[in-house]
Design an enzyme around this catalytic site. Structure first.
Site, mmCIF file in Angstrom:
data_model
loop_
_atom_site.group_PDB
_atom_site.id
_atom_site.type_symbol
_atom_site.label_atom_id
_atom_site.label_comp_id
_atom_site.label_asym_id
_atom_site.label_seq_id
_atom_site.Cartn_x
_atom_site.Cartn_y
_atom_site.Cartn_z
ATOM 1 N N LYS A 20 -28.239 -29.867 -7.684
ATOM 2 C CA LYS A 20 -29.061 -29.222 -8.725
ATOM 3 C C LYS A 20 -30.537 -29.211 -8.296
ATOM 4 C CE LYS A 20 -25.853 -30.540 -12.411
ATOM 5 N NZ LYS A 20 -25.702 -31.197 -13.729
ATOM 6 N N TYR B 285 -21.629 -22.451 -16.858
ATOM 7 C CA TYR B 285 -21.554 -23.482 -17.904
ATOM 8 C C TYR B 285 -20.954 -22.964 -19.210
ATOM 9 C CZ TYR B 285 -24.150 -26.948 -15.153
ATOM 10 O OH TYR B 285 -24.527 -27.874 -14.203
ATOM 11 N N ASN C 85 -29.343 -34.573 -13.333
ATOM 12 C CA ASN C 85 -28.525 -35.631 -12.737
ATOM 13 C C ASN C 85 -28.001 -35.269 -11.341
ATOM 14 O OD1 ASN C 85 -26.721 -33.731 -13.526
ATOM 15 N ND2 ASN C 85 -25.631 -34.995 -15.000
ATOM 16 N N HIS D 8 -23.552 -31.311 -9.373
ATOM 17 C CA HIS D 8 -22.415 -30.818 -10.171
ATOM 18 C C HIS D 8 -21.163 -30.839 -9.313
ATOM 19 C CE1 HIS D 8 -19.828 -28.154 -12.539
ATOM 20 N NE2 HIS D 8 -19.513 -27.608 -11.374
ATOM 21 N N GLU E 261 -15.548 -21.318 -10.565
ATOM 22 C CA GLU E 261 -16.909 -21.618 -10.116
ATOM 23 C C GLU E 261 -17.134 -21.140 -8.675
ATOM 24 O OE1 GLU E 261 -17.303 -25.820 -10.923
ATOM 25 O OE2 GLU E 261 -17.124 -25.496 -13.077
HETATM 26 P P1 IDP Z 1 -20.595 -33.255 -15.840
HETATM 27 O O1 IDP Z 1 -21.682 -32.540 -15.068
HETATM 28 O O2 IDP Z 1 -20.626 -34.738 -15.592
HETATM 29 O O3 IDP Z 1 -19.224 -32.648 -15.635
HETATM 30 P P2 IDP Z 1 -20.735 -31.975 -18.474
HETATM 31 O O4 IDP Z 1 -20.414 -32.656 -19.776
HETATM 32 O O5 IDP Z 1 -19.806 -30.918 -17.993
HETATM 33 O O6 IDP Z 1 -20.924 -33.141 -17.396
HETATM 34 O O7 IDP Z 1 -22.189 -31.366 -18.618
HETATM 35 C C1 IDP Z 1 -22.686 -30.487 -17.664
HETATM 36 C C2 IDP Z 1 -24.152 -30.796 -17.429
HETATM 37 O O8 IDP Z 1 -24.861 -30.590 -18.650
HETATM 38 C C3 IDP Z 1 -24.452 -32.248 -17.054
HETATM 39 O O9 IDP Z 1 -24.223 -32.539 -15.701
HETATM 40 C C4 IDP Z 1 -25.912 -32.350 -17.436
HETATM 41 O O10 IDP Z 1 -26.743 -31.722 -16.472
HETATM 42 C C5 IDP Z 1 -25.951 -31.518 -18.721
HETATM 43 N N1 IDP Z 1 -25.774 -32.374 -19.921
HETATM 44 C C6 IDP Z 1 -24.621 -32.968 -20.357
HETATM 45 N N2 IDP Z 1 -24.828 -33.671 -21.478
HETATM 46 C C7 IDP Z 1 -26.139 -33.500 -21.783
HETATM 47 C C8 IDP Z 1 -26.969 -33.993 -22.847
HETATM 48 O O11 IDP Z 1 -26.529 -34.710 -23.770
HETATM 49 N N3 IDP Z 1 -28.296 -33.621 -22.809
HETATM 50 C C9 IDP Z 1 -28.802 -32.808 -21.840
HETATM 51 N N4 IDP Z 1 -28.061 -32.336 -20.822
HETATM 52 C C10 IDP Z 1 -26.750 -32.681 -20.783
#
Ligand code: IDP
Length: 150
Positions: free
Chosen positions: A11, A51, A114, A117, A128
């Site tokens: 990312k 997404y 984070n 992905h 994807e």
């Molecule tokens: P993942 O990336 O671990 O599979 P997902 O629940 O699919 O997690 O969420 C996709 C992305 O959305 C996350 O990696 C993060 O960047 C963002 N995200 C998830 N939960 C939150 C939140 O509560 N606040 C802000 N961003 C979030």
């Protein structure tokens, strides 16, 4: 064990922090094979499609803004059980839950930004990969793929 393909993306925060090499190193060390990779800036449409399962979440707008804010490094990797194994290498979404030794556990301290992905299922991986890469541009090592895992 099934040979699978997955979509992995460094990312914008990971690209800015110079973590592309570290992430490629971990996947290579694990024994996975890189099939294609490209540094790219993605459109809002591509990000929203990527997404789509999260479109009703309150953070969806912020997430699309973030992922389109700067370059990402998109990759296709192949290997045995790579969907599940790569998810465990990446670690949990929340920095409170991502264990040390995982990519997020070692490098991320925000739930939104984070670093990386990784696809969470075969179906998502297929969708994807097709969203980011022309199928003809993906290196083909396994002539039977994808029929061997269906
Ligand atoms: P993942 O990336 O671990 O599979 P997902 O629940 O699919 O997690 O969420 C996709 C992305 O959305 C996350 O990696 C993060 O960047 C963002 N995200 C998830 N939960 C939150 C939140 O509560 N606040 C802000 N961003 C979030």
């Amino acid at each position: 064990m099934p040979i699978q393909r997955t979509f992995i993306m460094v990312k914008p925060d990971g690209v800015k922090r110079g973590l592309i090499g570290e992430i490629i190193k971990r996947f290579e060390q694990k024994g996975f094979t890189l099939l294609n990779a490209e540094l790219m800036t993605i459109s809002r449409e591509k990000a929203e499609y990527h997404y789509m399962e999260l479109q009703d979440k309150p953070f969806f707008g912020e997430l699309v803004e973030f992922i389109t804010s700067d370059s990402v490094f998109a990759m296709v990797w192949e290997g045995e059980n790579i969907i599940e194994v790569s998810r465990s290498m990446i670690g949990k979404t929340s920095p409170l839950e991502a264990l040390p030794g995982t990519i997020r556990g070692d490098f991320a301290c925000s739930k939104a930004e984070n670093v990386i992905h990784g696809s969470d299922s075969l179906l998502s991986a297929e969708r994807e990969i097709a969203n980011f890469f022309d199928p003809l541009s993906i290196r083909s090592l396994n002539k039977d793929f994808p029929f061997d895992e269906r």
